[in-house]
Design a protein around this motif. Sequence first.
Motif, PDB file in Angstrom:
ATOM      1  N   TRP A 299       0.866  -1.194   0.000  1.00  0.00           N
ATOM      2  CA  TRP A 299       0.000   0.000   0.000  1.00  0.00           C
ATOM      3  C   TRP A 299       0.887   1.223   0.000  1.00  0.00           C
ATOM      4  N   ASN A 300       0.623   2.127  -0.937  1.00  0.00           N
ATOM      5  CA  ASN A 300       1.359   3.383  -1.002  1.00  0.00           C
ATOM      6  C   ASN A 300       0.449   4.527  -0.599  1.00  0.00           C
ATOM      7  N   PRO A 301       0.653   5.110   0.590  1.00  0.00           N
ATOM      8  CA  PRO A 301      -0.159   6.277   0.965  1.00  0.00           C
ATOM      9  C   PRO A 301       0.061   7.390  -0.057  1.00  0.00           C
ATOM     10  N   SER A 330       1.813   0.240  16.655  1.00  0.00           N
ATOM     11  CA  SER A 330       2.650  -0.788  16.011  1.00  0.00           C
ATOM     12  C   SER A 330       2.377  -0.928  14.521  1.00  0.00           C
ATOM     13  N   ALA A 331       1.869   0.122  13.888  1.00  0.00           N
ATOM     14  CA  ALA A 331       1.567   0.042  12.453  1.00  0.00           C
ATOM     15  C   ALA A 331       2.830  -0.288  11.673  1.00  0.00           C
ATOM     16  N   PRO A 332       2.741  -1.224  10.734  1.00  0.00           N
ATOM     17  CA  PRO A 332       3.921  -1.623   9.953  1.00  0.00           C
ATOM     18  C   PRO A 332       4.510  -0.442   9.181  1.00  0.00           C
ATOM     19  N   ILE A 355       4.272   0.396   1.868  1.00  0.00           N
ATOM     20  CA  ILE A 355       4.179  -0.326   3.140  1.00  0.00           C
ATOM     21  C   ILE A 355       3.554  -1.681   2.852  1.00  0.00           C
ATOM     22  N   THR A 356       4.174  -2.738   3.343  1.00  0.00           N
ATOM     23  CA  THR A 356       3.738  -4.098   3.030  1.00  0.00           C
ATOM     24  C   THR A 356       2.981  -4.709   4.207  1.00  0.00           C
ATOM     25  N   VAL A 427      -6.399 -14.304  -0.523  1.00  0.00           N
ATOM     26  CA  VAL A 427      -5.515 -13.225  -0.952  1.00  0.00           C
ATOM     27  C   VAL A 427      -5.652 -12.046   0.007  1.00  0.00           C
ATOM     28  N   VAL A 428      -4.509 -11.517   0.458  1.00  0.00           N
ATOM     29  CA  VAL A 428      -4.505 -10.380   1.371  1.00  0.00           C
ATOM     30  C   VAL A 428      -4.924  -9.107   0.631  1.00  0.00           C
ATOM     31  N   LYS A 429      -5.749  -8.289   1.290  1.00  0.00           N
ATOM     32  CA  LYS A 429      -6.158  -7.013   0.716  1.00  0.00           C
ATOM     33  C   LYS A 429      -6.222  -5.963   1.820  1.00  0.00           C
ATOM     34  N   VAL A 430      -6.111  -4.695   1.442  1.00  0.00           N
ATOM     35  CA  VAL A 430      -6.194  -3.602   2.409  1.00  0.00           C
ATOM     36  C   VAL A 430      -7.262  -2.610   1.974  1.00  0.00           C
TER      37      VAL A 430
END
Length: 465
Positions: A299-301, A330-332, A355-356, A427-430
């Motif tokens: 994810w790219n802010p 504790s955000a990655p 950010i992964t 599958v991981v998603k945000v």
Amino acid sequence: ANAINMHLGNNGKLSVELPGTLAISKTVEVAGGYTLSDYADTLFTFEVNLPNHKSAELDAVVKNAAGEIQGAAFKIAVDVNGKATHSIKHGETLYIYGLSKGDTYEVIETNLPAGFTQTDPVGGASGTIAAGATSEAKFVNTYSAAGTLEGSTALAGAKVFTGRDWNATDKFAFLIEAANANPNAPLPENTTLVVENQNGTASGTEIPFNFGNIAYDAPGTYVYQIYESEEESGSNPGVTFSQALYEVTVTVTDGKNGTLTATSSMTQVTNDAGTAVEPAATVGKATFTNTFSATETGWNPSGMKSYTDNSGQKPLERDLFNFRLTPVGSAPMPEGATSLITTADASGSVAFGRITFSSADVGKTYTYAITEVVKNDADEWVDVKDGITPTTVGSAVVYVKDGMTYDPSVWTVEVAVSSETVGDEEVVKVTPTYKRNGETQASATGFSFINEYTPEKVTLAGDAF
């Protein structure tokens, strides 16, 4: 008087008409982006038809706009067909003397220099000489030129997709736009290109694309940016979009002959992860690599800078505005980073490094704070509120430094990590949610900051009197 009266003996009188003059003038105009002085020495040739003066030599002179004689007076030769030719420059006038009342004339321009068109009059100028008067034939020419940038080479790109083969729904869109330094720069006919319909194409295959030609009608330097648009691309779970940014600088020069030559160079400003390439690297094409992974996603802010330059002299450019992303709790973060600093590019785009998030983060929500920052006296990045003393304008509290109004907003982004079943894989998603000063921005797909520049007034010593 148009005649000289001579009195003779025995009450006789003889009237002699005064001679007339023909004045042929040249005015050059240039289109926007050109410099008139570049064409000050260009010669324009006229053909003058004087049928009543075949095989004659007439007195003539050339004067500039101030009425000063250029060179010496001379005799202009009229041939057996009644035609004479002479060349003059911008701002000059050719005067032909000794013409008689009733003489007809026709003036035409011949062999126009390349790039010039005759804008006035339409066709030639003609008329009849009046005694003791000057007949004027005014000619106006306009210079313009044209040239083309070849998109097939100067605006070439490539799409690379890794992690799996392409499927029927994979779709990636690429945009080209003019940088804010030259917002009215010409563009290709199509400013969005889509790479799709590649079902079955093997992972890692480079798929070429290019934007079309750009036509120019004025010299200058033009800057463009090429990037991948996540909003206009297909959104498939597990696919991380490229944050690469490429800048194309086009230099257009005037050949002074109606042609423009466009040369260009392309540099990579940020890589696929959104990290600045230092120094920016010169490349031959814009390559974007997207990656599929079921177990992690990037994810790219990102957001936008809205900027108003009330001076017209301080355009938006890279490094003019800077921003900081800070994790909450504790955000990655990227390895080794406790915060991220980035800048707005020349088009107003703002993007932090990638950010992964992994499958271990599924079910969790992380929070990040994003602020605009400035340098303090210790050359440290600090939030606008900590680096600039506020002032009150009406009912508003503003933060102004050296004429620039900065944005003290605090954006928070809540990133929810989940999973989605695709085929037989999880599958991981945000899903990011944006808040500005604590208020949820329901339709926001990124953050935004607003700045405005108004030059500070300067009081000269003499103004006090």
